[in-house]
Design a protein around this motif. Structure first.
Motif, mmCIF file in Angstrom:
data_model
loop_
_atom_site.group_PDB
_atom_site.id
_atom_site.type_symbol
_atom_site.label_atom_id
_atom_site.label_comp_id
_atom_site.label_asym_id
_atom_site.label_seq_id
_atom_site.Cartn_x
_atom_site.Cartn_y
_atom_site.Cartn_z
ATOM 1 N N GLN A 186 -6.632 -0.394 1.325
ATOM 2 C CA GLN A 186 -6.620 -1.786 2.156
ATOM 3 C C GLN A 186 -5.466 -1.989 3.127
ATOM 4 N N SER A 187 -4.256 -1.520 2.482
ATOM 5 C CA SER A 187 -3.216 -1.831 3.491
ATOM 6 C C SER A 187 -2.322 -0.313 3.423
ATOM 7 N N PRO A 188 -2.614 0.606 4.386
ATOM 8 C CA PRO A 188 -2.144 1.661 4.516
ATOM 9 C C PRO A 188 -0.525 1.593 4.724
ATOM 10 N N LEU A 189 -0.111 0.764 5.593
ATOM 11 C CA LEU A 189 1.336 0.665 5.758
ATOM 12 C C LEU A 189 2.027 0.294 4.502
ATOM 13 N N ASP A 190 1.559 -0.694 3.737
ATOM 14 C CA ASP A 190 2.235 -1.101 2.521
ATOM 15 C C ASP A 190 2.235 0.093 1.666
ATOM 16 N N ASP A 191 1.392 0.928 1.626
ATOM 17 C CA ASP A 191 1.299 2.224 0.703
ATOM 18 C C ASP A 191 2.602 3.141 1.335
ATOM 19 N N VAL A 192 2.651 3.226 2.419
ATOM 20 C CA VAL A 192 3.628 3.938 3.049
ATOM 21 C C VAL A 192 5.027 3.800 2.578
ATOM 22 N N LEU A 193 5.194 2.261 2.948
ATOM 23 C CA LEU A 193 6.420 1.648 2.507
ATOM 24 C C LEU A 193 6.955 1.635 1.091
ATOM 25 N N GLN A 194 5.611 1.740 0.176
ATOM 26 C CA GLN A 194 5.982 1.760 -1.281
ATOM 27 C C GLN A 194 6.432 3.279 -1.670
#
Length: 280
Positions: A186-194
Motif C-alpha cells: 500500500q506504500s512502496p516507498l515506506d517499505d523501501v525506507l524500512q
C-alpha cells in the motif's frame, strides 16, 4: 566525496572515450571473459579514463550447486588484469545439476530467505572471495512474486551474510521499489525506507539506481528503461544519510539515452548526496 558512475553499454563505447564528470563505469564481467579481441581493446582505453567496476550476472551465489571453479577463475583473471574498484554479483540462484552435468539457468532466479539458503550462500561467497582474493559485493534482486517459505527478513538475511563472510551489500534501491510494488504494498516507498533502516550501517559498499519508462499499475518489470523516479531519489537520500557516501551507480539497459543524459543522471546522484551532507 562520493564516487558516482554509470553502467557502460556497447552503444556508448565511443562516447565514453570522451571526458565526463563520472568516477567509474560498470561493465558486465561475462562480456569480457574472452582473453582478447576488440572488446578488451576498448575496455583498456576506457580504463585509462575511468575506474572500472565488474558486475557479474552468472555466479548464482544462492545456488545449492556451487558455481564451477572454471567460471570463477575466468572472473578472477579479469580482476587481475584490470584491478577494478568494485566486484559484485547477485543474491540469486542460477546453477543446478542434471545428472552428472552442471547447468546454468541463464537468469537471476530469486532465493528463499532461510537458514539453509544462508548456509549455501555463505559457502559460495567464501569460495569466490578466496579465489578472487578480495571482497565481493552482493546485490539484492528484483522479483515478481512473493518468495514463499522465507522465514528470515531480507534485510536481516543480508546482515547475517555480511557478518559471516565479510562480503558487502550492493544495495539496489530501485529493486526494493520494484519488489514493494509487485507485492502489492500500500506504500512502496515506506517499505523501501524500512528495508534501508534495517540494514547494518557498516555493510553497504555500493548503491544502484535505475528507473522504468512506463511502469504498469499491476506489475513493474525491472527493465532499466527510464530515468530514476522521484521516490527512488527520496529513498536514495535516506540511504546516503544512513550509509554515508558509498559509491553510487546509475543503471540504464534499454531505451538507452544519449551518453550525456546518462552522465546527467549520475550527476544528480552526486547532487543528492551533497545535499544530504549539507543538512547533516
Amino acid at each position: 566525496m562520493i564516487q558516482v558512475g554509470v553502467g557502460l553499454r556497447s552503444k556508448h563505447y565511443e562516447a565514453a572515450l570522451e571526458p565526463a564528470s563520472i568516477d567509474f563505469v560498470e561493465v558486465h564481467a561475462e562480456n569480457f571473459f574472452a582473453d582478447g579481441g576488440m572488446s578488451h581493446a576498448i575496455l583498456e582505453r576506457i580504463s585509462e579514463r575511468y575506474k572500472l567496476s565488474f558486475h557479474g550476472t552468472s555466479l548464482g551465489l544462492g545456488s545449492f550447486t556451487p558455481p564451477p571453479l572454471a567460471h570463477i577463475q575466468k572472473m578472477r583473471r579479469l580482476i587481475e588484469r584490470y584491478s577494478p574498484l568494485l566486484v559484485s554479483d547477485h543474491a540469486c540462484f542460477s546453477w543446478s545439476s542434471q545428472g552428472d552435468k552442471t547447468v546454468h539457468a541463464g537468469d537471476l532466479l530469486p532465493i528463499r530467505f532461510d537458514k539453509e539458503t544462508l548456509k549455501v550462500m555463505c559457502r559460495n561467497i567464501r569460495r569466490v572471495q578466496d579465489v578472487f582474493g578480495q571482497q565481493l559485493l552482493v546485490e539484492n534482486i528484483s522479483s515478481y512474486l512473493p518468495i514463499t517459505d522465507s522465514v528470515i527478513p531480507e534485510a536481516e538475511f543480508f546482515n547475517l551474510l555480511c557478518q559471516s563472510t565479510g562480503c558487502a551489500v550492493l544495495l539496489d534501491v530501485h529493486n526494493l521499489h520494484v519488489n514493494a510494488v509487485n507485492q502489492q504494498s500500500q506504500s512502496p516507498l515506506d517499505d523501501v525506507l524500512q528495508f534501508i533502516s534495517e540494514l547494518d550501517t557498516n555493510f553497504v559498499g555500493e548503491i544502484h539506481l535505475a528507473g522504468i519508462a512506463e511502469p504498469s499499475a499491476e506489475m513493474w518489470i525491472d527493465d532499466h528503461s527510464g530515468p530514476v523516479s522521484d521516490d527512488c531519489w527520496m529513498a536514495y537520500s535516506a540511504a546516503i544519510q544512513r550509509f554515508g557516501h558509498v559509491p553510487t551507480l546509475v543503471e540504464w539497459d534499454s531505451r538507452l539515452p544519449e551518453w550525456s543524459e546518462l552522465i546527467d543522471e549520475a550527476m544528480r546522484a552526486k547532487d543528492y548526496a551533497n545535499k544530504v551532507s549539507d543538512h547533516g
